[in-house]
Design a protein around this motif. Structure first.
Motif, mmCIF file in Angstrom:
data_model
loop_
_atom_site.group_PDB
_atom_site.id
_atom_site.type_symbol
_atom_site.label_atom_id
_atom_site.label_comp_id
_atom_site.label_asym_id
_atom_site.label_seq_id
_atom_site.Cartn_x
_atom_site.Cartn_y
_atom_site.Cartn_z
ATOM 1 N N ASP A 62 0.853 -1.186 0.000
ATOM 2 C CA ASP A 62 0.000 0.000 0.000
ATOM 3 C C ASP A 62 0.891 1.239 0.000
ATOM 4 N N THR A 63 0.425 2.281 -0.661
ATOM 5 C CA THR A 63 1.197 3.530 -0.715
ATOM 6 C C THR A 63 1.017 4.315 0.579
ATOM 7 N N VAL A 64 2.126 4.594 1.245
ATOM 8 C CA VAL A 64 2.113 5.429 2.458
ATOM 9 C C VAL A 64 2.955 6.669 2.153
ATOM 10 N N THR A 65 2.315 7.828 2.060
ATOM 11 C CA THR A 65 3.013 9.056 1.663
ATOM 12 C C THR A 65 3.634 9.742 2.880
ATOM 13 N N PRO A 66 4.620 10.624 2.675
ATOM 14 C CA PRO A 66 5.195 11.398 3.783
ATOM 15 C C PRO A 66 4.143 12.232 4.529
ATOM 16 N N VAL A 67 3.162 12.773 3.794
ATOM 17 C CA VAL A 67 2.090 13.560 4.434
ATOM 18 C C VAL A 67 1.256 12.660 5.343
ATOM 19 N N ASN A 68 0.998 11.421 4.891
ATOM 20 C CA ASN A 68 0.330 10.420 5.735
ATOM 21 C C ASN A 68 1.032 10.290 7.081
ATOM 22 N N LEU A 69 2.345 10.080 7.010
ATOM 23 C CA LEU A 69 3.136 9.828 8.214
ATOM 24 C C LEU A 69 3.204 11.050 9.125
ATOM 25 N N VAL A 70 3.322 12.241 8.527
ATOM 26 C CA VAL A 70 3.347 13.479 9.327
ATOM 27 C C VAL A 70 2.015 13.643 10.069
ATOM 28 N N GLY A 71 0.904 13.447 9.333
ATOM 29 C CA GLY A 71 -0.419 13.578 9.936
ATOM 30 C C GLY A 71 -0.651 12.565 11.032
ATOM 31 N N TYR A 72 -0.328 11.291 10.742
ATOM 32 C CA TYR A 72 -0.530 10.264 11.755
ATOM 33 C C TYR A 72 0.426 10.448 12.924
ATOM 34 N N GLY A 73 1.646 10.954 12.632
ATOM 35 C CA GLY A 73 2.597 11.250 13.712
ATOM 36 C C GLY A 73 2.034 12.264 14.687
ATOM 37 N N LEU A 74 1.373 13.302 14.154
ATOM 38 C CA LEU A 74 0.745 14.315 15.005
ATOM 39 C C LEU A 74 -0.401 13.702 15.815
ATOM 40 N N ALA A 75 -1.223 12.886 15.148
ATOM 41 C CA ALA A 75 -2.323 12.206 15.843
ATOM 42 C C ALA A 75 -1.776 11.264 16.918
ATOM 43 N N PHE A 76 -0.691 10.567 16.594
ATOM 44 C CA PHE A 76 -0.044 9.642 17.536
ATOM 45 C C PHE A 76 0.418 10.376 18.799
ATOM 46 N N LEU A 77 1.012 11.567 18.613
ATOM 47 C CA LEU A 77 1.458 12.351 19.771
ATOM 48 C C LEU A 77 0.264 12.759 20.638
ATOM 49 N N GLY A 78 -0.841 13.126 19.969
ATOM 50 C CA GLY A 78 -2.053 13.490 20.705
ATOM 51 C C GLY A 78 -2.607 12.322 21.496
ATOM 52 N N VAL A 79 -2.647 11.138 20.882
ATOM 53 C CA VAL A 79 -3.140 9.932 21.569
ATOM 54 C C VAL A 79 -2.208 9.559 22.724
ATOM 55 N N ALA A 80 -0.891 9.666 22.491
ATOM 56 C CA ALA A 80 0.092 9.361 23.539
ATOM 57 C C ALA A 80 -0.081 10.301 24.738
ATOM 58 N N TYR A 81 -0.295 11.582 24.462
ATOM 59 C CA TYR A 81 -0.512 12.553 25.550
ATOM 60 C C TYR A 81 -1.813 12.246 26.292
ATOM 61 N N TYR A 82 -2.847 11.865 25.548
ATOM 62 C CA TYR A 82 -4.136 11.519 26.158
ATOM 63 C C TYR A 82 -3.983 10.315 27.092
ATOM 64 N N ASN A 83 -3.268 9.286 26.626
ATOM 65 C CA ASN A 83 -3.024 8.108 27.460
ATOM 66 C C ASN A 83 -2.208 8.463 28.697
ATOM 67 N N HIS A 84 -1.208 9.346 28.511
ATOM 68 C CA HIS A 84 -0.385 9.799 29.645
ATOM 69 C C HIS A 84 -1.246 10.538 30.674
ATOM 70 N N SER A 85 -2.144 11.398 30.198
ATOM 71 C CA SER A 85 -3.029 12.149 31.096
ATOM 72 C C SER A 85 -3.934 11.215 31.881
ATOM 73 N N LYS A 86 -4.455 10.191 31.191
ATOM 74 C CA LYS A 86 -5.319 9.210 31.859
ATOM 75 C C LYS A 86 -4.548 8.433 32.920
ATOM 76 N N LEU A 87 -3.294 8.099 32.612
ATOM 77 C CA LEU A 87 -2.448 7.378 33.564
ATOM 78 C C LEU A 87 -2.199 8.224 34.806
ATOM 79 N N GLN A 88 -1.892 9.517 34.609
ATOM 80 C CA GLN A 88 -1.665 10.425 35.735
ATOM 81 C C GLN A 88 -2.924 10.575 36.587
ATOM 82 N N ALA A 89 -4.084 10.651 35.919
ATOM 83 C CA ALA A 89 -5.358 10.771 36.640
ATOM 84 C C ALA A 89 -5.638 9.521 37.473
ATOM 85 N N LEU A 90 -5.327 8.344 36.892
ATOM 86 C CA LEU A 90 -5.510 7.088 37.620
ATOM 87 C C LEU A 90 -4.591 7.008 38.835
ATOM 88 N N LYS A 91 -3.338 7.448 38.653
ATOM 89 C CA LYS A 91 -2.376 7.453 39.767
ATOM 90 C C LYS A 91 -2.832 8.393 40.877
#
Length: 350
Positions: A286-315
């Motif tokens: 499948d074709t994965v373009t650089p713009v694909n990766l940049v966009g998903y990279g940004l989304a990935f950082l957002g999801v990672a921060y969300y998971n981190h926030s949830k972990l801190q709230a649980l702690k």
């Protein structure tokens, strides 16, 4: 002292290794089911583009196996479920689950595996938004900013998609919305009533309901086409192993969440998505373009921060709970001492 520390470290190490094993099993089975479904449904591969039929085969298989384990072999105890509770709680959840599976499987006909995984990054956005709508979650500005950043990342990934298909995107976004609503309704309709379903009892109650809901669109949409295609014969090896993988995935979800946490599954899901994107690019071509990766990279950082926030709230919640327990214990000890002191004073006066 040395022996105690050694046994403690061995116990901790064992727990860590088991957690990694549960994560590995779940990633492997989730990966397998996604790629297997893509292989069956894609017109360029096995070429059997009947997502409702495939989902119904899964549900029929899971219903039969769950019934065997619960009613025949009696390996799992059924939950006390009244007819009213089933109709008011399980039926809506089953309807949403059938729509989620139908739409997500349909998306594989139109979109690449990599792009579908990028769109699935919107799941935290959907769950949080619907949670706020149903008043199961509180609106927070910083969380909403985080949700917007994930959405922007997915939008950029969609903009850079080489095989963009509007209908496929609508189907996948619909699947995300239905799944998020189902997860919120599980909290509202079942968890709030003290009912917890493991994957066997969940499939025992929900899978037949899904099968019933899927039967209506199947009769209208796919049955006439399958009837005309009389040359097709169901490959029991392909569909049997595919259904078995789907059933095993349900068990793996329970194992992972039950032995670790839902948060661990969310974090593991991010790892699985990257692996699927890499597999889609390198093996399926499948074709994965650089713009694909940049966009998903940004989304990935957002999801990672969300998971981190949830972990801190649980702690923080856990620390607050421990502090409250410590205060309660201290109060109890103080009352006991005061009672002993009062008893001694009474004896001395006597």
């Amino acid at each position: 002292m040395g022996k105690g520390a050694s046994s403690l470290s061995e116990g901790v190490m064992k727990k860590i290794l088991l957690s990694y094993a549960y994560v590995g099993i779940w990633i492997f089975l989730s990966f397998t089911v996604i790629v297997y479904n893509k292989y069956i449904l894609d017109r360029k591969m096995y070429n059997w583009p009947f997502p409702i039929s495939l989902t119904m085969i899964h549900m029929a298989f899971c219903s039969s196996l769950a019934y065997l384990l619960v009613r025949v072999l009696k390996l799992v105890e059924p939950v006390a479920m009244s007819r009213e509770l089933y109709i008011s709680s399980v039926v809506p959840i089953g309807a949403l689950y059938s729509l989620s599976l139908w739409f997500s499987n349909s998306a594989y006909i139109y979109l690449s595996v990599s792009f579908i995984q990028m769109l699935k990054a919107l799941m935290p956005v959907a769950v949080y938004s619907i949670g706020v709508l149903f008043k199961k979650d509180t609106f927070k500005t910083d969380t909403m900013v985080n949700m917007v950043s994930i959405s922007v990342g997915v939008a950029i990934a969609a903009y850079g998609e080489a095989r963009f298909d509007s209908w496929g995107v609508i189907l996948q976004l619909g699947a995300v919305a239905f799944e998020a609503t189902r997860l919120v309704l599980i909290q509202i309709l079942l968890t709030s009533k003290g009912i917890t379903l493991n994957p066997i009892t969940s499939l025992y109650y929900v899978a037949p309901c899904c099968l019933g809901f899927l039967f209506i669109p199947w009769i209208i949409v796919e049955f006439p086409v399958l009837k005309q295609n009389s040359s097709f014969h169901l490959d029991f090896v392909i569909f049997g192993t595919n259904s078995l993988c789907a059933f095993a995935l349900n068990l793996a979800v329970f194992l992972l969440v039950g032995k670790t946490s839902a948060l661990t599954m969310n974090v593991a899901g991010v790892v699985k998505d990257w692996l699927l994107i890499a597999f889609s690019w390198s093996v399926i071509k499948d074709t994965v373009t650089p713009v694909n990766l940049v966009g998903y990279g940004l989304a990935f950082l957002g999801v990672a921060y969300y998971n981190h926030s949830k972990l801190q709230a649980l702690k923080a919640k856990e620390a607050q709970k421990k502090a409250a327990q410590a205060d309660e214990e201290a109060g109890r000890l103080l009352q006991e001492r005061e009672g002993e002191g009062s008893g001694r004073r009474t004896e001395s006066q006597g």
